[in-house]
Enzyme design. Structure first.
Site, PDB file in Angstrom:
ATOM      1  N   ARG A  38       0.856  -1.185   0.000  1.00 56.00           N
ATOM      2  CA  ARG A  38       0.000   0.000   0.000  1.00 56.00           C
ATOM      3  C   ARG A  38       0.892   1.233   0.000  1.00 56.00           C
ATOM      4  O   ARG A  38       1.741   1.389   0.884  1.00 56.00           O
ATOM      5  CB  ARG A  38      -0.919   0.036   1.223  1.00 56.00           C
ATOM      6  CG  ARG A  38      -1.864  -1.151   1.349  1.00 56.00           C
ATOM      7  CD  ARG A  38      -2.924  -1.136   0.251  1.00 56.00           C
ATOM      8  NE  ARG A  38      -3.872  -2.218   0.425  1.00 56.00           N
ATOM      9  CZ  ARG A  38      -3.996  -3.250  -0.408  1.00 56.00           C
ATOM     10  NH1 ARG A  38      -3.230  -3.345  -1.479  1.00 56.00           N
ATOM     11  NH2 ARG A  38      -4.884  -4.187  -0.171  1.00 56.00           N
ATOM     12  N   GLU A  98      -6.865  34.644   1.187  1.00 54.50           N
ATOM     13  CA  GLU A  98      -7.156  34.427  -0.225  1.00 54.50           C
ATOM     14  C   GLU A  98      -8.168  35.406  -0.798  1.00 54.50           C
ATOM     15  O   GLU A  98      -8.142  35.676  -1.996  1.00 54.50           O
ATOM     16  CB  GLU A  98      -7.627  32.985  -0.460  1.00 54.50           C
ATOM     17  CG  GLU A  98      -6.514  31.981  -0.249  1.00 54.50           C
ATOM     18  CD  GLU A  98      -6.806  30.615  -0.826  1.00 54.50           C
ATOM     19  OE1 GLU A  98      -7.893  30.399  -1.402  1.00 54.50           O
ATOM     20  OE2 GLU A  98      -5.926  29.742  -0.707  1.00 54.50           O
ATOM     21  N   SER A 115      -9.651  11.417  -0.797  1.00 60.14           N
ATOM     22  CA  SER A 115      -8.993  10.339  -1.554  1.00 60.14           C
ATOM     23  C   SER A 115      -8.589   9.191  -0.630  1.00 60.14           C
ATOM     24  O   SER A 115      -7.401   8.940  -0.425  1.00 60.14           O
ATOM     25  CB  SER A 115      -7.748  10.887  -2.271  1.00 60.14           C
ATOM     26  OG  SER A 115      -8.104  11.910  -3.150  1.00 60.14           O
ATOM     27  N   PRO A 116      -9.562   8.454  -0.057  1.00 62.57           N
ATOM     28  CA  PRO A 116      -9.238   7.438   0.944  1.00 62.57           C
ATOM     29  C   PRO A 116      -8.466   6.238   0.420  1.00 62.57           C
ATOM     30  O   PRO A 116      -7.955   5.450   1.210  1.00 62.57           O
ATOM     31  CB  PRO A 116     -10.602   7.014   1.481  1.00 62.57           C
ATOM     32  CG  PRO A 116     -11.546   7.301   0.363  1.00 62.57           C
ATOM     33  CD  PRO A 116     -11.003   8.528  -0.317  1.00 62.57           C
ATOM     34  N   GLY A 117      -8.340   6.100  -0.895  1.00 58.75           N
ATOM     35  CA  GLY A 117      -7.591   4.975  -1.449  1.00 58.75           C
ATOM     36  C   GLY A 117      -6.099   5.075  -1.223  1.00 58.75           C
ATOM     37  O   GLY A 117      -5.397   4.063  -1.242  1.00 58.75           O
ATOM     38  N   GLU A 121      -5.871  12.405   4.279  1.00 58.58           N
ATOM     39  CA  GLU A 121      -6.258  13.810   4.368  1.00 58.58           C
ATOM     40  C   GLU A 121      -7.727  13.942   4.749  1.00 58.58           C
ATOM     41  O   GLU A 121      -8.599  13.312   4.150  1.00 58.58           O
ATOM     42  CB  GLU A 121      -6.034  14.536   3.039  1.00 58.58           C
ATOM     43  CG  GLU A 121      -6.482  15.982   3.092  1.00 58.58           C
ATOM     44  CD  GLU A 121      -6.421  16.711   1.761  1.00 58.58           C
ATOM     45  OE1 GLU A 121      -6.507  17.943   1.770  1.00 58.58           O
ATOM     46  OE2 GLU A 121      -6.290  16.049   0.713  1.00 58.58           O
ATOM     47  N   GLU A 142       3.704  33.767  -0.283  1.00 59.19           N
ATOM     48  CA  GLU A 142       4.584  34.331  -1.312  1.00 59.19           C
ATOM     49  C   GLU A 142       4.554  33.561  -2.623  1.00 59.19           C
ATOM     50  O   GLU A 142       4.808  34.126  -3.682  1.00 59.19           O
ATOM     51  CB  GLU A 142       6.023  34.404  -0.794  1.00 59.19           C
ATOM     52  CG  GLU A 142       6.237  35.493   0.229  1.00 59.19           C
ATOM     53  CD  GLU A 142       7.694  35.620   0.651  1.00 59.19           C
ATOM     54  OE1 GLU A 142       8.569  34.933   0.077  1.00 59.19           O
ATOM     55  OE2 GLU A 142       7.960  36.436   1.548  1.00 59.19           O
ATOM     56  N   GLU A 144       1.872  32.018  -3.866  1.00 62.90           N
ATOM     57  CA  GLU A 144       0.475  31.835  -4.237  1.00 62.90           C
ATOM     58  C   GLU A 144       0.022  33.001  -5.123  1.00 62.90           C
ATOM     59  O   GLU A 144       0.153  34.165  -4.745  1.00 62.90           O
ATOM     60  CB  GLU A 144      -0.360  31.787  -2.947  1.00 62.90           C
ATOM     61  CG  GLU A 144      -1.721  31.222  -3.086  1.00 62.90           C
ATOM     62  CD  GLU A 144      -2.344  30.955  -1.725  1.00 62.90           C
ATOM     63  OE1 GLU A 144      -2.849  29.837  -1.554  1.00 62.90           O
ATOM     64  OE2 GLU A 144      -2.341  31.836  -0.844  1.00 62.90           O
TER      65      GLU A 144
END
Length: 182
Positions: A38, A98, A115-117, A121, A142, A144
């Site tokens: 994995r 932002e 994205s649990p695969g 996160e 800086e 961004e």
């Protein structure tokens, strides 16, 4: 209570420890007794903000996303720093950085795993209303570069249909906004 589908980690190899992510490869024992690999990404989490103006328009951010090699439209978003413990505080900071707005009210809509695969996160999604422009806002990062846009619900849905909006958190926020509007 045990999970019948649990995969027991036998060995872990750390590939990379970074500022935003850590990457490992686990050798796991799967329920049928066989071994598997994995590839995992560990992330401190993030926030997304459905920011709605008094004119009932959603604030979107256009920015270049290197993994996609193109600019996309998204809701204001940011990562939870390693030393931050309060996702709501992160959301307030990112909204101001932002968009140059602060919210009179901000509420958690949901938290989900995009994205649990391969990643752990956890993304916290907030709705921000009663927006007030800040005279001396927090500075943007800086590295961004952003362009702001305000769109109605119908315009946002059209941008999803055309593929101009293509990320899950923004689609989730638009769906929530539509359901709440009914």
């Amino acid at each position: 209570m045990t999970d019948q589908f649990e995969e027991k980690t036998i060995h872990r190899e750390t590939i990379y420890n970074g500022k935003i992510i850590d990457v490992v490869v686990d050798d796991v024992l799967v329920p049928n007794g066989k071994m598997a690999k994995r590839e995992l990404v560990f992330h401190h989490g993030g926030v997304g903000i459905l920011a709605i103006t008094k004119e009932e328009k959603m604030i979107l951010v256009k920015q270049f996303r290197k993994p996609l090699e193109k600019s996309i439209l998204e809701i204001p978003t940011g990562k939870i720093e390693k030393d931050e413990m309060d996702p709501l505080g992160t959301a307030k900071r990112e909204l101001e950085e932002e968009t140059t707005y602060q919210a009179g009210s901000i509420e958690e809509i949901a938290k989900f795993v995009p994205s649990p695969g391969f990643s752990n996160e956890l993304l916290y999604l907030y709705e921000a209303r009663d927006l007030v422009k800040v005279e001396n806002p927090l500075p943007q990062d800086e590295d961004e570069f952003l362009e702001l846009m305000e769109v109605s619900l119908e315009e946002a849905k059209a941008k999803v249909a055309s593929g101009e909006i293509c990320d899950a958190k923004t689609m989730y926020a638009i769906l929530y906004w539509e359901m709440k509007s009914k």
